[in-house]
Design an enzyme around this catalytic site. Structure first.
Site, mmCIF file in Angstrom:
data_model
loop_
_atom_site.group_PDB
_atom_site.id
_atom_site.type_symbol
_atom_site.label_atom_id
_atom_site.label_comp_id
_atom_site.label_asym_id
_atom_site.label_seq_id
_atom_site.Cartn_x
_atom_site.Cartn_y
_atom_site.Cartn_z
ATOM 1 N N ASN A 44 163.713 32.334 47.677
ATOM 2 C CA ASN A 44 163.074 31.657 46.547
ATOM 3 C C ASN A 44 162.434 30.325 46.920
ATOM 4 O O ASN A 44 161.510 29.876 46.252
ATOM 5 C CB ASN A 44 164.130 31.448 45.449
ATOM 6 C CG ASN A 44 163.641 30.544 44.336
ATOM 7 O OD1 ASN A 44 162.830 30.936 43.504
ATOM 8 N ND2 ASN A 44 164.130 29.297 44.327
ATOM 9 N N VAL B 5 147.092 31.853 49.147
ATOM 10 C CA VAL B 5 147.184 32.453 50.485
ATOM 11 C C VAL B 5 148.644 32.555 50.927
ATOM 12 O O VAL B 5 149.068 33.579 51.484
ATOM 13 C CB VAL B 5 146.354 31.658 51.509
ATOM 14 C CG1 VAL B 5 146.527 32.251 52.905
ATOM 15 C CG2 VAL B 5 144.876 31.664 51.117
ATOM 16 N N SER B 6 149.436 31.522 50.646
ATOM 17 C CA SER B 6 150.850 31.553 51.060
ATOM 18 C C SER B 6 151.595 32.688 50.374
ATOM 19 O O SER B 6 152.415 33.375 50.995
ATOM 20 C CB SER B 6 151.528 30.207 50.764
ATOM 21 O OG SER B 6 151.810 30.029 49.384
ATOM 22 N N LYS B 7 151.316 32.913 49.096
ATOM 23 C CA LYS B 7 152.041 33.947 48.355
ATOM 24 C C LYS B 7 151.491 35.352 48.614
ATOM 25 O O LYS B 7 152.246 36.332 48.572
ATOM 26 C CB LYS B 7 152.046 33.625 46.859
ATOM 27 C CG LYS B 7 152.935 32.432 46.497
ATOM 28 C CD LYS B 7 154.389 32.671 46.898
ATOM 29 C CE LYS B 7 155.328 31.613 46.330
ATOM 30 N NZ LYS B 7 156.747 31.872 46.667
ATOM 31 N N SER C 296 154.417 35.611 43.451
ATOM 32 C CA SER C 296 153.748 34.975 42.319
ATOM 33 C C SER C 296 152.605 35.876 41.886
ATOM 34 O O SER C 296 152.178 36.768 42.632
ATOM 35 C CB SER C 296 153.202 33.609 42.771
ATOM 36 O OG SER C 296 152.258 33.102 41.861
ATOM 37 N N TYR D 231 148.103 27.815 47.885
ATOM 38 C CA TYR D 231 149.276 28.484 47.304
ATOM 39 C C TYR D 231 149.040 29.992 47.229
ATOM 40 O O TYR D 231 149.922 30.793 47.556
ATOM 41 C CB TYR D 231 149.566 27.919 45.923
ATOM 42 C CG TYR D 231 150.834 28.448 45.295
ATOM 43 C CD1 TYR D 231 152.084 28.039 45.746
ATOM 44 C CD2 TYR D 231 150.793 29.358 44.241
ATOM 45 C CE1 TYR D 231 153.256 28.517 45.177
ATOM 46 C CE2 TYR D 231 151.950 29.845 43.667
ATOM 47 C CZ TYR D 231 153.178 29.430 44.138
ATOM 48 O OH TYR D 231 154.334 29.920 43.571
ATOM 49 N N ASP E 143 168.987 19.372 49.988
ATOM 50 C CA ASP E 143 169.690 18.126 49.697
ATOM 51 C C ASP E 143 171.105 18.434 49.199
ATOM 52 O O ASP E 143 171.280 19.073 48.163
ATOM 53 C CB ASP E 143 168.906 17.335 48.639
ATOM 54 C CG ASP E 143 169.544 15.997 48.329
ATOM 55 O OD1 ASP E 143 170.506 15.960 47.540
ATOM 56 O OD2 ASP E 143 169.079 14.980 48.868
ATOM 57 N N ARG F 108 172.020 17.133 45.545
ATOM 58 C CA ARG F 108 171.424 17.920 44.461
ATOM 59 C C ARG F 108 172.070 19.295 44.359
ATOM 60 O O ARG F 108 172.258 19.838 43.276
ATOM 61 C CB ARG F 108 169.908 18.066 44.690
ATOM 62 C CG ARG F 108 169.150 16.779 44.455
ATOM 63 C CD ARG F 108 167.673 16.957 44.785
ATOM 64 N NE ARG F 108 166.947 15.708 44.649
ATOM 65 C CZ ARG F 108 165.707 15.527 45.068
ATOM 66 N NH1 ARG F 108 165.055 16.512 45.653
ATOM 67 N NH2 ARG F 108 165.106 14.359 44.911
#
Length: 276
Positions: free
Chosen positions: A88, A192-194, A138, A190, A37, A40
């Protein structure tokens, strides 16, 4: 002499914002705060300017290849390369989210893993010799989080490729649709993604070894951000500490590693250390 450049994805708030702040104070070159955005992102830049810092802004939506390509072309024309890339940008569904697990899996893996892969595919050709890549993972990204030994063995396979890893990540998404994911993968999309991000880091380092480029992943700690519903005890600047260490201070011998929030290397395949 070309100007050095550092890029932080998803950095208009939270840990990413603090990483930009830290880079602006210490990095010898231009630092880019990026956000999906524009409003922002520009507000975040203005907030840092009030602190006497001078970040640059560019719109970047990691889920849109066209947006990444536009940014790549801009960087290539202005700088000719990239010296620091901090991946990030990420999302996390809240514990009380009502969306079906299949929806959560598809969206979480799309942003946190598959969009990271496409971002790297598009931006990696710009990495200069000596460049550093920091993939923000993470504590959830530790291999021990995956229940299935067979899956863990595939994820830590020294010959794993990006294609094979992506196929595994897609298998998880498909398993959530079938409702067969829990026994092998666990219940956290989350996680599994990390885990995917951490595994990807090791593959990327292997591919870039002969180019003098360093890639590491990091658990920044449990930080007081929107993503944690402000439950984390650490400040965003404390959360930025380990990523900044990898971007600026770690010896060149630290590569393809998984670091904890105290900037210590953790055995990704071993036992999960604590505290988070």
């Amino acid at each position: 002499m070309s100007v050095k450049v550092a890029v932080v994805t998803g950095s208009n708030k939270g840990i990413g914002f603090a990483i930009v702040r830290g880079l602006c104070k210490r990095f010898d070159g231009d630092v880019y705060l990026t956000a999906r955005d524009v409003g922002r992102g520009k507000k975040a830049v203005a907030d840092l300017e009030k602190e006497g810092l001078k970040p640059h802004f560019h719109q970047l939506d990691v889920t849109q290849p066209k947006s990444i390509e536009t940014f790549r072309d801009y960087l290539k024309e202005k700088y000719g390369g990239i010296d620091v890339l901090v991946n990030n940008a990420a999302i996390a569904f809240k514990a009380d989210a009502t969306e079906p697990v299949a929806v959560q899996a598809k969206e979480t893996l799309f942003v946190n893993y598959f969009s990271l892969v496409s971002t790297c595919e598009i931006l990696f050709p710009l990495l200069r010799k000596g460049a550093r890549v920091v993939n923000v993972s993470s504590s959830a990204g530790h291999l021990s989080r995956i229940p299935s030994e067979a899956l863990r063995n595939q994820l830590k396979d020294p010959n794993l490729t990006v294609e094979k890893l992506s196929a595994l990540m897609q298998q998880f998404v498909d398993a959530t649709v079938a409702g067969t994911h829990a026994a092998e993968w666990g219940n956290s999309t989350y996680v599994v993604s990390k885990v995917g991000v951490s595994a990807l880091t090791r593959v990327q380092q292997r591919l870039l070894n002969d180019k003098g480029i360093i890639v590491n992943s990091v658990h920044p700690g449990y930080v007081d951000t929107d993503m944690t519903s402000h439950k984390g005890p650490l400040t965003i600047d404390e959360g930025a500490s380990a990523p900044l260490y990898l971007a600026l201070d770690a010896p060149d011998s630290v590569k393809g590693q998984y670091l904890w929030r105290d900037s210590k290397i953790v055995d990704w395949e071993g036992e999960l250390p604590g505290p988070y």
